[in-house]
Every structure is written in C-alpha cells, then in structure tokens.
Design a protein around this motif. Structure first.
Motif, PDB file in Angstrom:
ATOM      1  N   ASP A 138       0.740  -1.061  -0.057  1.00 16.23           N
ATOM      2  CA  ASP A 138       0.323   0.141   0.270  1.00 16.23           C
ATOM      3  C   ASP A 138       0.674   0.753  -0.113  1.00 16.23           C
ATOM      4  OD1 ASP A 138      -2.689  -0.658  -0.412  1.00 16.23           O
ATOM      5  OD2 ASP A 138      -2.262  -1.965   2.445  1.00 16.23           O
ATOM      6  N   ARG A 187      -4.146   2.078  -6.674  1.00 14.83           N
ATOM      7  CA  ARG A 187      -2.311   1.287  -6.528  1.00 14.83           C
ATOM      8  C   ARG A 187      -1.711   1.409  -7.863  1.00 14.83           C
ATOM      9  NH1 ARG A 187      -1.856  -2.289  -3.621  1.00 14.83           N
ATOM     10  NH2 ARG A 187      -0.209  -3.227  -5.050  1.00 14.83           N
ATOM     11  N   ARG A 246       0.205   4.441  -7.479  1.00  6.39           N
ATOM     12  CA  ARG A 246       1.069   4.383  -5.718  1.00  6.39           C
ATOM     13  C   ARG A 246       3.065   5.007  -6.516  1.00  6.39           C
ATOM     14  NH1 ARG A 246       2.105   0.098  -3.888  1.00  6.39           N
ATOM     15  NH2 ARG A 246       1.645  -0.943  -5.024  1.00  6.39           N
TER      16      ARG A 246
END
Length: 409
Positions: free
Chosen positions: A115, A184, A187
C-alpha cells in the motif's frame, strides 16, 4: 491529534539538500509525521555553515524525527524494512544507483508494503538521461533559465534553489493526488528535476517558439523586465531601492501623476515608450531619486501604482505583513531562536507542532526503534555495532568565530 489534513499519515524521507526535504516539509506542515532517515554522517545540509546546520536544514526540517541508520549494514536494512512496512509514504531524492544500492526503489518498498506511496525525485525522468544525476543549477542551465540570468555577461545560477523547491511542490501535489485517488497504479511517482524545469519555463519556451514563427527568427527578451521602461528597480533619494511594476499605459499614467511628471503625449503608448527607452528610463530614475522612499511610497500608494521596497534578507521578517498572525512560527534550536515562515495555507496546516525544532542527528533513533518493536538490549546492541546512531546532545554544532585577544600596550 492535530487538525492537519494529513494527520495520522507517516512519511519516510531519505532526503538530502532541498527537493525531498522541501516536499516532506510541506507534507509535515499539513499534519503528517515525517521520519527522516539519515546516514551516520548526517545529510548534506547539516554541515554547510561553519561545519553545522545551514538555513536550508533549519527551514525545511522543522518538526521532523531523525532516525540515523547505516543502510549498508544488514541490521540497518532490517530496521528500514520494518519502518517501510508500517509507513504510508516514502519520499526520496537519491540517485537511481543509490536507490538500488540501499534498497529504496519502488519495487523494494512495494515488496515490503503493497500500500506504500513511493515518490522518487531524481535528476531526469524517463529518457536517455534517466540514470544521470542533476542538481538545481544543472536544471537551470538545461532549461534556458541560466542563459538569461547573467552577471557581467556570464550565465549564472539564480540565488535560491527554486527548481529544487518547485520539484518539492510537485512531489507534494503528486503524493496528495495518490492519496486522493486511492488507485494502486498511482502509488509509483517519479519526478525529474529537469522535467520540472521544462514545465516552469513553459512560458518562455513557448514565447520564443511564437516569435520564431511570427518573426522568422528566434528572439528572447533582452532582460527580465521584458524591455518595458519603468519596470524594474530604482534608487530613492535616501538610498533605498524600490521596485516598480509598470506593464501598461494606465500604470504609466498613474506613475506620472504620483511623481508630478508632465503628461507627454509622445510617451503615452507602450510602443512609444519602448522606442524611447533611454529617455523614459532617465525620466523614471530622476523622478524616483527626487523623493525619499517613504514619501514616494505614500504617493504611489495613493495612485494605485504597483511597487515594493527591495529588502535585504535580514529585514524581510521584520515587515508588518510578515509579522501578521499565521505567517510564521518561532522555534528554538541549540539555544538560538528562529522565525520560520509557515506553509501559507492556514486553513489546512496542523494546529500544533509548527514550533517544532529541526532534530539533531539521530535524536529520535532510540524512541523509533522501540516503537518498531526492538527491546532495550537489542537497541543497545544496534547502537554499539553502528547500525543505528543516536544524537550527541553535547556536540557543538557550529564552529564559533575566534575572538582576537587585545594586544597589550
């Protein structure tokens, strides 16, 4: 819990000099906890002024925590891995090769924490120079800024490292965007200092393209004042400097009214004044030199002319506007006191911790190791073997000027 919009977020910074520390400074002021990982010798700006911390260090590392690690040791790498596993964001400006060597690439961090938001500020983005190192003056030189900024005819860098700070701003925007998107794919953030320079030079780069196509030749502005007479710095009778902004005919008319210059129809239009540039410059210099700064400021203000005094850096924070509430915070560091400008978004910044001092090297090492689950004996062993270091509160940070003893006689 503070009210900053990033309260509860933890950022790991592996930063040196300005770009990454400036980005995390912004994010820290927005409420995030920033853990600054430094090598045993400390980051570069800790030793730039008489062997001690510089203005850059004091300005952009306020309120952060310092974890001093030897990331080339196995134990140091283990500590780093534990920290990344618990963090929300990583920001660094290591060279590509150093990032790989220290295990700080996106792939490395993503393997530890799926994450994690990872922001790498590097010299160049994707392209033939992607592996090369670049610094603020290199970005200035490569994107046209330095060519136009000259001293005695020689291209030279600007004073402040604006490209580094712009890159830090862009990095903070990217991190906030990634948090907001929750995607995601967003990121992994890579930001080039060179590409930052291209973007902020867009006006000039497109301007020269425009003139090339219209005029059939490349033409850049001969000065930063756009060759507009009356736009620039002038000295008042009492030796102070004033900066005037006269972009159009209305500005010129107001200036003439304020200073008592007679209205000359031959100089009423901007093109007319440009053709008579030496004459107009002489008129403005003489008009300004006829007043003290305070008297001229009163007249210009009454007419709505754009101006300000050109201040030396030691006077800037004394100005009433800078002293107004919400502009800066006072903090102490090693028995010295400083007034540091805050992020100018008072509705978004944290409501506590703005007066936090920059950390000593390794000031938070032991507390952070304990927070990561290391017991007292293991912490002592890590310190003993040099995988982690703690602050020496008794160390003198700056070499003091030697005071000459009076000679008898």
């Amino acid at each position: 819990m503070n009210s900053g919009v990033l309260a509860g977020k933890t950022i790991v910074e592996l930063g040196s000099m300005i770009a990454a520390p400036f980005a995390t400074h912004i994010l820290q002021q927005l409420g995030a906890e920033v853990i600054k990982i430094e090598p045993p010798g400390g980051e570069t700006t800790r030793k730039l002024v008489r062997g001690g911390p510089s203005g850059s260090y004091l300005a952009f590392n306020r309120g952060k925590k310092s974890l001093c690690l030897d990331l080339q040791s196995e134990a140091g790498k283990e500590i780093f891995a534990r920290l990344i596993a618990r963090a929300d964001i990583v920001v660094h400006n290591l060279s590509p090769s150093a990032a790989r060597k220290l295990g700080a690439t996106f792939a490395d961090c993503d393997a530890l924490n799926p994450d994690i938001i990872h922001c790498h500020i590097k010299g160049y983005g994707a392209g033939p120079l992607a592996e090369e190192v670049a610094s603020n003056p290199i970005a200035e030189a490569a994107t046209g800024v330095m060519f136009s900024n000259r001293q005695d005819g020689r291209p030279t860098r600007l004073g402040p490292s604006y490209h580094d700070q712009f890159a830090g701003c862009y990095a903070a925007i990217a991190v906030l965007t990634a948090l907001l998107a929750g995607d995601r794919a967003k990121r992994e953030i890579t930001l080039g200092l060179y590409e930052t320079g291209l973007h902020i030079a867009a006006r000039d780069l497109l301007g020269v393209q425009l003139k090339t196509q219209i005029l059939g030749r490349a033409e850049t502005e001969p000065s930063a004042e756009f060759s507009i007479p009356g736009y620039g710095a002038y000295e008042t009778r009492d030796g102070r400097w004033i900066y005037l902004v006269m972009l159009n005919d209305a500005h010129w008319s107001k200036f003439c009214t304020a200073t008592g210059l007679p209205a000359d129809p031959a100089l009423a239009g901007l093109r007319d004044r440009r053709r008579a540039r030496p004459q107009v410059e002489a008129l403005v210099r003489e008009a300004v030199a006829g007043f003290s700064y305070d008297a001229l400021a009163e007249r210009l203000g009454a007419q709505g002319v754009g101006f300000t005094e050109i201040l030396s850096t030691d006077r800037v924070m004394e100005a009433p506007q800078a002293q107004a509430p919400g502009k800066a915070s006072t903090f102490g560091f090693e028995a010295l006191s400083f007034l540091g400008p805050d992020l100018p978004l008072p509705g978004l910044v944290r409501d506590e911790g703005l007066d936090g001092a920059p950390p000593l090297l390794g000031e938070d090492t032991e507390a952070l190791l304990a927070d990561l689950g290391y017991g007292p004996e293991r912490i002592a062993a890590l310190l003993q073997e040099g995988a982690a270091l703690r602050a020496d509160p008794g160390q003198e940070l700056w070499a003091r000027p030697r005071v000459k003893e009076a000679t008898p006689g």
